[in-house]
Scaffold this active site. Sequence first.
Site, mmCIF file in Angstrom:
data_model
loop_
_atom_site.group_PDB
_atom_site.id
_atom_site.type_symbol
_atom_site.label_atom_id
_atom_site.label_comp_id
_atom_site.label_asym_id
_atom_site.label_seq_id
_atom_site.Cartn_x
_atom_site.Cartn_y
_atom_site.Cartn_z
ATOM 1 N N ASP A 1 0.722 -1.037 -0.168
ATOM 2 C CA ASP A 1 -0.067 -0.022 -0.126
ATOM 3 C C ASP A 1 0.979 1.335 0.096
ATOM 4 O OD1 ASP A 1 -2.442 1.452 0.535
ATOM 5 O OD2 ASP A 1 -1.423 2.061 2.431
ATOM 6 N N THR B 1 1.652 4.063 4.252
ATOM 7 C CA THR B 1 2.288 2.648 4.553
ATOM 8 C C THR B 1 3.657 2.991 4.057
ATOM 9 O OG1 THR B 1 0.557 1.285 4.097
ATOM 10 C CG2 THR B 1 2.709 0.382 3.921
ATOM 11 N N ARG C 1 -8.454 13.133 4.806
ATOM 12 C CA ARG C 1 -8.426 11.775 4.476
ATOM 13 C C ARG C 1 -9.484 10.878 4.661
ATOM 14 N NH1 ARG C 1 -5.242 7.894 2.191
ATOM 15 N NH2 ARG C 1 -4.688 5.836 3.516
ATOM 16 N N SER D 1 -1.947 0.286 -5.151
ATOM 17 C CA SER D 1 -2.479 1.284 -4.221
ATOM 18 C C SER D 1 -3.574 1.808 -5.138
ATOM 19 C CB SER D 1 -1.528 2.428 -4.138
ATOM 20 O OG SER D 1 -2.185 3.690 -4.083
ATOM 21 N N ASN D 2 -4.760 2.569 -4.503
ATOM 22 C CA ASN D 2 -5.807 3.239 -5.194
ATOM 23 C C ASN D 2 -5.403 4.434 -5.924
ATOM 24 O OD1 ASN D 2 -7.841 1.559 -3.920
ATOM 25 N ND2 ASN D 2 -8.266 3.252 -2.261
ATOM 26 N N LYS E 1 -10.308 -0.390 -3.405
ATOM 27 C CA LYS E 1 -10.027 -1.506 -2.185
ATOM 28 C C LYS E 1 -11.291 -1.026 -1.262
ATOM 29 C CE LYS E 1 -5.082 -1.054 -1.894
ATOM 30 N NZ LYS E 1 -3.783 -0.658 -1.128
ATOM 31 N N SER F 1 0.481 -3.360 4.611
ATOM 32 C CA SER F 1 -0.369 -2.115 4.631
ATOM 33 C C SER F 1 -0.452 -1.472 6.102
ATOM 34 C CB SER F 1 -1.901 -2.227 3.927
ATOM 35 O OG SER F 1 -2.581 -1.161 4.138
ATOM 36 N N ASN G 1 -3.165 0.379 6.638
ATOM 37 C CA ASN G 1 -4.626 0.708 6.751
ATOM 38 C C ASN G 1 -5.422 -0.665 7.131
ATOM 39 O OD1 ASN G 1 -4.456 3.557 5.989
ATOM 40 N ND2 ASN G 1 -3.538 2.675 4.253
ATOM 41 N N PHE H 1 -8.553 -1.279 6.802
ATOM 42 C CA PHE H 1 -9.737 -1.810 5.865
ATOM 43 C C PHE H 1 -8.890 -2.579 4.798
ATOM 44 C CE2 PHE H 1 -9.021 0.641 2.116
ATOM 45 C CZ PHE H 1 -8.322 1.715 2.349
ATOM 46 N N ASP H 2 -7.672 -2.270 4.463
ATOM 47 C CA ASP H 2 -6.953 -2.770 3.409
ATOM 48 C C ASP H 2 -6.512 -4.441 3.576
ATOM 49 O OD1 ASP H 2 -4.000 -1.507 1.430
ATOM 50 O OD2 ASP H 2 -5.593 -2.925 0.688
HETATM 51 C C1 2OP Z 1 -3.739 3.328 -0.852
HETATM 52 O O1 2OP Z 1 -2.720 3.618 -1.175
HETATM 53 C C2 2OP Z 1 -5.545 4.668 -0.030
HETATM 54 O O2 2OP Z 1 -3.606 4.063 1.137
HETATM 55 C C3 2OP Z 1 -4.706 3.470 0.186
HETATM 56 O O3 2OP Z 1 -4.538 2.494 -1.661
#
Ligand code: 2OP
Length: 221
Positions: free
Chosen positions: A9, A13, A40, A117-118, A150, A174, A176, A178-179
């Site tokens: 991520d 990250t 964010r 990544s998004n 994601k 990651s 995050n 949720f990820d």
């Molecule tokens: C990403 O990099 C948004 O942190 C998330 O996919």
Amino acid sequence: VAQETLVFDMYGTLVNVIGIQQHLQQWIRDDAERVSRLWRQKQLEYTFLLTLLGRYEDFEQVTRKALDYALLATGHTLSDEHKVQLMARYNDLEPFPDVHEGLKTLQQKKYPLIVFSNGTPTMLRALMKSAQLEAVMEGFISADSARAYKPTRQVYQLTSTHTGRPLHEIRLISSNPFDIIGAMNAGMQATWIDRSGGIFDTLGEPPPMVVKTLVELAEKL
Ligand code: 2OP
């Protein structure tokens, strides 16, 4: 078996989004932390909403719309020029201090390393250049290819399509939660980089491997 492929991520990250708050400080002195946190949170909320709606707008558009929201919701206004400057900060965020050392060690241990990544391809290319990640990573996978975000399964599926490997041989790294939940839900391995000394989402269990830095990750893998 050959080393797992490691996919990383990006925001929060590999690079620190705090740089956005520091830039915001010059115009919104005593409220920059609140505005950037809301920004964010809204950015991610919009990615979840769009995917649930079956609609897609790229991460640059979503990030800009989240900024507009955060400013409106806190009663601040910025000129278009200042908003453009702020958005540009997203493309030169600082890598965390452990990132280059950790990635180098993982590269020496022959792990394939890829950004996942998004972020849009344009954003990720710019950021990999400015954070000097190009020499140590084999490129990137952007959720933009799936026109979804994601943690929907089809985004994690991209890592298998891109590498030709089954999902269980690919590990998401990651910060995050949720990820991490999304990656495990899709059948991937996952390591949570706990950079906030914070709490994991109570929606799911933390993964078997939790570390604080990429250096620790390189030791534990
Ligand atoms: C990403 O990099 C948004 O942190 C998330 O996919």
